[in-house]
Design a protein around this motif. Structure first.
Motif, PDB file in Angstrom:
ATOM      1  N   ARG A   4       0.791  -1.040   0.010  1.00  0.00           N
ATOM      2  CA  ARG A   4       0.049   0.123   0.116  1.00  0.00           C
ATOM      3  C   ARG A   4       0.783   1.252   0.163  1.00  0.00           C
ATOM      4  NH1 ARG A   4      -3.838   0.815   5.110  1.00  0.00           N
ATOM      5  NH2 ARG A   4      -2.066   1.550   5.708  1.00  0.00           N
ATOM      6  N   ILE A   5       0.845   2.065  -0.946  1.00  0.00           N
ATOM      7  CA  ILE A   5       1.936   2.996  -1.223  1.00  0.00           C
ATOM      8  C   ILE A   5       1.462   4.416  -0.750  1.00  0.00           C
ATOM      9  CG2 ILE A   5       3.338   4.064  -3.024  1.00  0.00           C
ATOM     10  CD1 ILE A   5       3.113   1.425  -4.651  1.00  0.00           C
ATOM     11  N   THR A   6       0.588   4.920  -1.559  1.00  0.00           N
ATOM     12  CA  THR A   6      -0.028   6.313  -1.169  1.00  0.00           C
ATOM     13  C   THR A   6      -1.226   6.105  -0.447  1.00  0.00           C
ATOM     14  OG1 THR A   6      -0.751   6.577  -3.284  1.00  0.00           O
ATOM     15  CG2 THR A   6       1.490   7.531  -2.810  1.00  0.00           C
ATOM     16  N   GLY A   7      -1.858   4.851  -0.295  1.00  0.00           N
ATOM     17  CA  GLY A   7      -3.070   4.671   0.568  1.00  0.00           C
ATOM     18  C   GLY A   7      -2.731   4.617   1.883  1.00  0.00           C
ATOM     19  N   LEU A   8      -1.794   5.208   2.585  1.00  0.00           N
ATOM     20  CA  LEU A   8      -1.674   5.274   4.048  1.00  0.00           C
ATOM     21  C   LEU A   8      -2.760   6.331   4.545  1.00  0.00           C
ATOM     22  CD1 LEU A   8       2.142   5.280   3.856  1.00  0.00           C
ATOM     23  CD2 LEU A   8       0.691   3.224   4.119  1.00  0.00           C
ATOM     24  N   ARG A   9      -3.302   5.838   5.534  1.00  0.00           N
ATOM     25  CA  ARG A   9      -4.315   6.770   6.292  1.00  0.00           C
ATOM     26  C   ARG A   9      -3.747   7.853   7.211  1.00  0.00           C
ATOM     27  NH1 ARG A   9      -8.327   1.852   7.062  1.00  0.00           N
ATOM     28  NH2 ARG A   9      -9.102   1.707   4.944  1.00  0.00           N
ATOM     29  N   GLY A  10      -4.236   9.045   7.415  1.00  0.00           N
ATOM     30  CA  GLY A  10      -3.826   9.784   8.371  1.00  0.00           C
ATOM     31  C   GLY A  10      -3.228  11.027   8.085  1.00  0.00           C
ATOM     32  N   GLU A  11      -3.832  11.578   7.046  1.00  0.00           N
ATOM     33  CA  GLU A  11      -3.523  13.112   6.539  1.00  0.00           C
ATOM     34  C   GLU A  11      -3.516  14.013   7.695  1.00  0.00           C
ATOM     35  OE1 GLU A  11      -2.344  14.159   4.111  1.00  0.00           O
ATOM     36  OE2 GLU A  11      -2.435  12.579   2.515  1.00  0.00           O
ATOM     37  N   GLN A 157       0.579  14.731  -0.438  1.00  0.00           N
ATOM     38  CA  GLN A 157      -0.401  13.950  -0.187  1.00  0.00           C
ATOM     39  C   GLN A 157       0.351  12.422   0.201  1.00  0.00           C
ATOM     40  OE1 GLN A 157      -3.815  13.907  -0.690  1.00  0.00           O
ATOM     41  NE2 GLN A 157      -4.019  16.207  -0.890  1.00  0.00           N
ATOM     42  N   ARG A 158      -0.072  12.032   1.447  1.00  0.00           N
ATOM     43  CA  ARG A 158       0.267  10.726   1.680  1.00  0.00           C
ATOM     44  C   ARG A 158      -0.703   9.571   1.663  1.00  0.00           C
ATOM     45  NH1 ARG A 158       2.357  12.470   7.848  1.00  0.00           N
ATOM     46  NH2 ARG A 158       3.493  14.315   7.176  1.00  0.00           N
ATOM     47  N   THR A 159      -1.849   9.954   1.484  1.00  0.00           N
ATOM     48  CA  THR A 159      -2.998   9.105   1.384  1.00  0.00           C
ATOM     49  C   THR A 159      -3.547   8.999  -0.168  1.00  0.00           C
ATOM     50  OG1 THR A 159      -4.678  10.457   1.978  1.00  0.00           O
ATOM     51  CG2 THR A 159      -3.493   8.965   3.777  1.00  0.00           C
ATOM     52  N   LEU A 160      -4.007  10.323  -1.026  1.00  0.00           N
ATOM     53  CA  LEU A 160      -4.683  10.294  -1.792  1.00  0.00           C
ATOM     54  C   LEU A 160      -3.868  10.691  -3.104  1.00  0.00           C
ATOM     55  CD1 LEU A 160      -8.084  11.156  -0.363  1.00  0.00           C
ATOM     56  CD2 LEU A 160      -7.245   8.681  -1.254  1.00  0.00           C
ATOM     57  N   PHE A 161      -2.304  10.453  -3.221  1.00  0.00           N
ATOM     58  CA  PHE A 161      -1.614  11.042  -4.254  1.00  0.00           C
ATOM     59  C   PHE A 161      -2.200  10.421  -5.618  1.00  0.00           C
ATOM     60  CE2 PHE A 161       1.819  11.233  -6.968  1.00  0.00           C
ATOM     61  CZ  PHE A 161       2.620  12.343  -6.606  1.00  0.00           C
ATOM     62  N   ASP A 162      -2.602   9.366  -5.736  1.00  0.00           N
ATOM     63  CA  ASP A 162      -2.674   9.013  -7.091  1.00  0.00           C
ATOM     64  C   ASP A 162      -4.060   9.882  -7.312  1.00  0.00           C
ATOM     65  OD1 ASP A 162      -0.898   7.254  -6.799  1.00  0.00           O
ATOM     66  OD2 ASP A 162      -1.934   5.426  -6.816  1.00  0.00           O
ATOM     67  N   VAL A 163      -5.102   9.930  -6.818  1.00  0.00           N
ATOM     68  CA  VAL A 163      -6.548  10.458  -7.064  1.00  0.00           C
ATOM     69  C   VAL A 163      -6.249  11.973  -7.250  1.00  0.00           C
ATOM     70  CG1 VAL A 163      -7.829   8.420  -6.750  1.00  0.00           C
ATOM     71  CG2 VAL A 163      -7.385  10.108  -5.093  1.00  0.00           C
ATOM     72  N   HIS A 164      -5.452  12.622  -6.156  1.00  0.00           N
ATOM     73  CA  HIS A 164      -5.423  14.058  -5.975  1.00  0.00           C
ATOM     74  C   HIS A 164      -4.623  14.548  -7.440  1.00  0.00           C
ATOM     75  CE1 HIS A 164      -5.151  17.851  -3.746  1.00  0.00           C
ATOM     76  NE2 HIS A 164      -3.975  17.907  -4.396  1.00  0.00           N
TER      77      HIS A 164
END
Length: 422
Positions: A4-11, A157-164
């Motif tokens: 899980r690369i950029t799907g890390l929770r906790g922005e 963006q630590r969690t939603l880089f791909d979609v952001h």
């Protein structure tokens, strides 16, 4: 393995605990698991370095080491604390993204490379596919770095880089490239494992089947993230596929991947251990019947079960039984065997069962005759040595416990023993 690369929770940039779409953001997972798993993979890789030094041209070993190295580094770099630390210490927002994406691409290529060199195939075909894999995934890794520097991703963006950044020029292409490279490698590896598993049996087939499933889970992981990215292009919001759904596939894929690689290596040894334990148990009755038979000239070394593997114990047990049967050979009486064979046939036994029952009865009578008269009978020179050594110990052990054998042997027991029975 799926990371899980950029799907890390906790922005931590959202002060009210919600992301920009209003969904509640949970706390980031601990990095300890990432670091422990990564360190374990790197340790296994280090243990293989001496073998790699001895066999530098072993392409399968090199592919295995590359896979272990890339997987270990990927786990460490993908840890939440590592992502935050890379961004903070480099002074470049989101620099962790290309770093982790490059490691993901290398890991994907290494996974495919290992399957290519592992499966049986013509040497020239293997070399051609190996070169193609190295060129393609090397180029993809370089392109990821170049696209990141050419693009603009100023907001961390630590969690939603791909979609952001799904619509940001160059960054968009970088995201699609790493996901496409990962998906292509995992799809190809899964197909190769499925096809290969249909041609083999045993633990290798089980391991390949598990690997195929693990790779399919990673393909699903990639497809979900691509769907979320494509949704952003069309003005829709499927961000939950990135930070809530796809991440659930990471742990199962990692466990199945490790099991799939370990099973073909450990399977044969495990099967041998199980087979040895089963045979030790089957030889138990014969061992209990003959363990006290004196074996002059034979060296008996007691083997402790906590110090020796079952295969060694089984070899020692068989050797001791053969020695005991050989020691009883001078006391074996063919007349006892023939009479016992006829009695077993009259009792309704088949020829093979009757022969085994006759052998068991003869050996048990010989044991009692040796106890009653330990001296070697004068007419016993060379009697039944070859026949006794050729016994099928397991079937003989099974026959020893038969009530029929005990009934047949009683008339031929020494007088003292027979009196005790009465």
């Amino acid at each position: 393995m799926s990371i899980r690369i950029t799907g890390l929770r906790g922005e931590n940039r959202i002060g009210d605990g919600h992301n920009h779409k209003g969904r509640k953001v949970t706390s980031a997972p601990s990095s300890i698991g990432f670091y422990l798993y990564g360190a374990l993979l790197l340790l296994v890789c280090a243990l293989k370095i001496p073998a790699l030094v001895r066999r530098p041209r072993d392409t399968l070993l090199r592919a295995a080491c590359l896979l272990l190295l890339s997987a270990g580094l990927l786990m460490i770099l993908a840890a939440p604390h590592s992502i935050a630390g890379l961004n903070r210490h480099s002074g470049i927002a989101n620099v962790s993204a290309p770093v982790v994406y490059v490691m993901t691409t290398i890991f994907s290529g290494a996974s495919l490379l290992l399957i290519i060199n592992w499966r049986p195939a013509p040497a020239e075909q293997t070399r051609r596919l190996t070169r193609l894999c190295l060129v393609l995934y090397g180029a993809a890794s370089l392109a990821i770095v170049l696209l990141f520097w050419a693009g603009d991703a100023p907001v961390e963006q630590r969690t939603l880089f791909d979609v952001h950044y799904a619509g940001t020029p160059c960054i968009r292409e970088m995201i699609v490239l790493y996901l496409g490279a990962q998906g292509a490698a995992m799809t190809a590896a899964s197909v190769m494992c499925w096809r290969w598993s249909a041609k083999v049996r045993g633990s290798l087939r089980a391991g390949l089947t598990i690997l195929a499933v693990a790779y399919l889970l990673i393909v699903c992981f990639v497809v979900m993230r691509l769907c979320a990215v494509a949704a952003r292009w069309t003005g829709h919001d499927l961000d939950f596929l990135v930070d809530e759904v796809s991440v659930l596939l990471s742990a199962p894929a990692a466990v199945l991947g490790a099991l799939g690689f370990a099973l073909p290596l450990a399977g044969p040894r495990l099967a041998e251990t199980v087979r040895a334990i089963r045979q030790l148990r089957q030889l138990g009755p014969l061992w209990r019947a003959l363990k006290d038979v004196p074996t002059p000239g034979a060296v008996r070394v007691p083997l402790s079960w906590w110090r020796n593997p079952p295969a060694v114990l089984l070899t020692g047990r068989k050797t001791a039984l053969y020695d005991a049967i050989l020691a009883l050979t001078p006391h074996c009486d063919p007349e006892v065997r023939d009479a016992a064979h006829a009695a077993a046939l009259r009792a309704g036994c088949g020829d093979a069962d009757a022969a085994r029952a006759a052998e068991a009865a003869m050996i048990l009578v010989a044991r009692e005759r040796q106890r009653a008269s330990p001296l070697r009978p004068p007419d016993a020179t060379g009697r039944e040595v070859r026949h006794a050594q050729a016994q099928d110990l397991i079937t003989l052990s099974r026959a020893v416990t038969s009530p029929l054998v005990h009934h047949i042997r009683d008339p031929y027991m020494p007088l003292q023993k027979a009196a005790n029975h009465e």
